[in-house]
Write a protein that holds these residues in place. Structure first.
Motif, PDB file in Angstrom:
ATOM      1  N   LYS A  51      -2.656   9.696   0.284  1.00 57.31           N
ATOM      2  CA  LYS A  51      -1.257   9.264   0.353  1.00 57.31           C
ATOM      3  C   LYS A  51      -0.820   9.068   1.795  1.00 57.31           C
ATOM      4  O   LYS A  51      -0.107   8.100   2.121  1.00 57.31           O
ATOM      5  CB  LYS A  51      -0.370  10.289  -0.347  1.00 57.31           C
ATOM      6  N   THR A  52      -1.228   9.991   2.683  1.00 58.84           N
ATOM      7  CA  THR A  52      -0.873   9.862   4.091  1.00 58.84           C
ATOM      8  C   THR A  52      -1.501   8.615   4.701  1.00 58.84           C
ATOM      9  O   THR A  52      -0.839   7.863   5.443  1.00 58.84           O
ATOM     10  CB  THR A  52      -1.332  11.107   4.863  1.00 58.84           C
ATOM     11  N   MET A  67      -1.209   2.705   6.423  1.00 58.13           N
ATOM     12  CA  MET A  67      -1.597   1.312   6.223  1.00 58.13           C
ATOM     13  C   MET A  67      -0.376   0.435   5.968  1.00 58.13           C
ATOM     14  O   MET A  67      -0.299  -0.692   6.453  1.00 58.13           O
ATOM     15  CB  MET A  67      -2.556   1.200   5.036  1.00 58.13           C
ATOM     16  N   ALA A  68       0.576   0.943   5.205  1.00 56.14           N
ATOM     17  CA  ALA A  68       1.796   0.180   4.936  1.00 56.14           C
ATOM     18  C   ALA A  68       2.574  -0.069   6.223  1.00 56.14           C
ATOM     19  O   ALA A  68       3.132  -1.155   6.419  1.00 56.14           O
ATOM     20  CB  ALA A  68       2.669   0.929   3.918  1.00 56.14           C
ATOM     21  N   GLN A  69       2.610   0.898   7.116  1.00 56.26           N
ATOM     22  CA  GLN A  69       3.286   0.713   8.401  1.00 56.26           C
ATOM     23  C   GLN A  69       2.586  -0.344   9.252  1.00 56.26           C
ATOM     24  O   GLN A  69       3.244  -1.136   9.934  1.00 56.26           O
ATOM     25  CB  GLN A  69       3.365   2.047   9.138  1.00 56.26           C
ATOM     26  N   LEU A 105      -5.093  -3.767   0.074  1.00 50.86           N
ATOM     27  CA  LEU A 105      -3.957  -4.050   0.954  1.00 50.86           C
ATOM     28  C   LEU A 105      -2.752  -4.544   0.151  1.00 50.86           C
ATOM     29  O   LEU A 105      -1.606  -4.153   0.422  1.00 50.86           O
ATOM     30  CB  LEU A 105      -4.353  -5.085   2.004  1.00 50.86           C
ATOM     31  N   GLU A 106      -2.992  -5.368  -0.856  1.00 44.56           N
ATOM     32  CA  GLU A 106      -1.887  -5.873  -1.676  1.00 44.56           C
ATOM     33  C   GLU A 106      -1.233  -4.744  -2.464  1.00 44.56           C
ATOM     34  O   GLU A 106       0.004  -4.682  -2.570  1.00 44.56           O
ATOM     35  CB  GLU A 106      -2.402  -6.958  -2.616  1.00 44.56           C
ATOM     36  N   THR A 140       3.190  -0.906  -3.300  1.00 46.90           N
ATOM     37  CA  THR A 140       3.654   0.465  -3.551  1.00 46.90           C
ATOM     38  C   THR A 140       4.748   0.872  -2.586  1.00 46.90           C
ATOM     39  O   THR A 140       5.731   1.522  -2.977  1.00 46.90           O
ATOM     40  CB  THR A 140       2.468   1.438  -3.446  1.00 46.90           C
ATOM     41  N   TYR A 141       4.623   0.490  -1.325  1.00 44.91           N
ATOM     42  CA  TYR A 141       5.583   0.916  -0.302  1.00 44.91           C
ATOM     43  C   TYR A 141       6.615  -0.160   0.037  1.00 44.91           C
ATOM     44  O   TYR A 141       7.325  -0.046   1.035  1.00 44.91           O
ATOM     45  CB  TYR A 141       4.838   1.334   0.970  1.00 44.91           C
ATOM     46  N   GLY A 142       6.703  -1.197  -0.784  1.00 43.04           N
ATOM     47  CA  GLY A 142       7.760  -2.189  -0.620  1.00 43.04           C
ATOM     48  C   GLY A 142       7.630  -3.050   0.612  1.00 43.04           C
ATOM     49  O   GLY A 142       8.646  -3.460   1.189  1.00 43.04           O
ATOM     50  N   VAL A 143       6.414  -3.346   1.037  1.00 43.91           N
ATOM     51  CA  VAL A 143       6.189  -4.192   2.204  1.00 43.91           C
ATOM     52  C   VAL A 143       5.937  -5.620   1.725  1.00 43.91           C
ATOM     53  O   VAL A 143       5.154  -5.846   0.796  1.00 43.91           O
ATOM     54  CB  VAL A 143       4.986  -3.686   3.034  1.00 43.91           C
TER      55      VAL A 143
END
Length: 304
Positions: free
Chosen positions: A34-35, A40-42, A163-164, A169-172
């Protein structure tokens, strides 16, 4: 017979310890995953696509290891549940896949208890049995275990899918999606204070005609009939169905998990509600229903 019984007893103890350790390692890797996914989302949000593409391979490898641990945990539970079959001098056919998969995979994991289980199985079934399992000469080792232990780099499709899913998941917003242009708002036919009206061929909203006295009486009777009717269950706030379906989690073999019933994909209740709302469009805001339309509605209500 006594030494054989002692060996099986030791094997059962080590299987329980291995199961406990495998579960603990899976929970640890899940928290770390999760971390790493948040990081990766950032990176995707900051536009560092190349860095995210390289680093996401560590997440994929960690997930593959966790899936391997899950398979080995199931095999250990199978041996523990069928411990009575371990009493014989020859490996039972129903346990051959589980035993040989554990012998094959134990050296490639960090679980020390699995190594102890492997040594006990080697003492019980002999050196030739272990060599056959390590070389997989008879093809009894699970193909999934062999695949999880391979050191090949992940496929490009798998990296792209990870990546998708992380971005979703994180709204990017990645990959970048084109923004649709909203339609222009309707213009209301109003005076600008000086008696002038808008011109230039712009769209104008037509105001409804005033309601007559007879129509008002008809509407009053219709509203009284409506008040006697039973409200739909949806308006009462009751749940539509007590059944809830949890979608499957993402794995390296199923990057985009979907809930299916046979060959039909099941959509979430929110998507179904949105589709129903699109098919059943309401009248424009502020529009007064026609008398004939109300009569048709009440005729339909009386037939129910």
């Amino acid at each position: 017979m006594a030494p054989q019984a002692t060996l099986v007893t030791k094997l059962k103890v080590q299987l329980k310890l291995a199961i406990a350790r495998l579960r603990m390692v899976q929970q640890r890797d899940e928290q770390l995953g999760k971390t790493h996914r948040r990081a990766m989302a950032q990176l995707l949000e900051a536009g560092k696509i190349d860095s995210a593409t390289i680093r996401v391979e560590n997440i994929i490898r960690s997930d593959i290891t966790s899936e391997l641990h899950e398979l080995l945990e199931l095999y250990c539970e199978l041996l523990l549940a069928r411990a009575g079959l371990l009493e014989g001098p020859v490996c039972d056919p129903g346990l051959e896949e589980a035993i040989k998969s554990i012998i094959y995979a134990a050296p490639g994991t960090e679980i020390k208890e699995l190594g102890t289980v492997r040594l006990l199985l080697a003492d019980k079934y002999g050196k030739e049995f272990v060599l056959a399992a390590m070389d997989n000469t008879d093809g009894k080792v699970s193909e999934k275990v062999i695949k999880k232990l391979s050191v090949e780099p992940p496929r490009q499709e798998l990296v792209q899918g990870y990546l998708e899913e992380i971005a979703k998941t994180y709204g990017v917003d990645w990959p970048k999606r084109e923004m649709s242009t909203p339609p222009p708002p309707d213009l209301v036919d109003e005076d600008d204070g000086g008696g002038n009206k808008p011109s230039g061929g712009q769209a104008q909203r037509v105001l409804p005609a005033p309601i007559t006295t007879a129509a008002q009486r008809k509407l009053s009777r219709d509203e009284e009939e409506l008040s006697k009717a039973t409200a739909p269950r949806d308006l009462l706030g009751e749940p539509k169905s007590p059944l809830t379906v949890t979608p499957p989690r993402m794995t390296t073999d199923n990057v985009h998990p979907k809930v299916t019933l046979g060959s039909v994909e099941l959509k979430s209740m929110k998507n179904m509600d949105d589709a129903s709302a699109r098919t059943k469009k309401a009248a424009p805001d502020g529009a007064v229903p026609d008398i004939s339309d109300l009569e048709r509605r009440f005729a339909a209500l009386k037939k129910r």
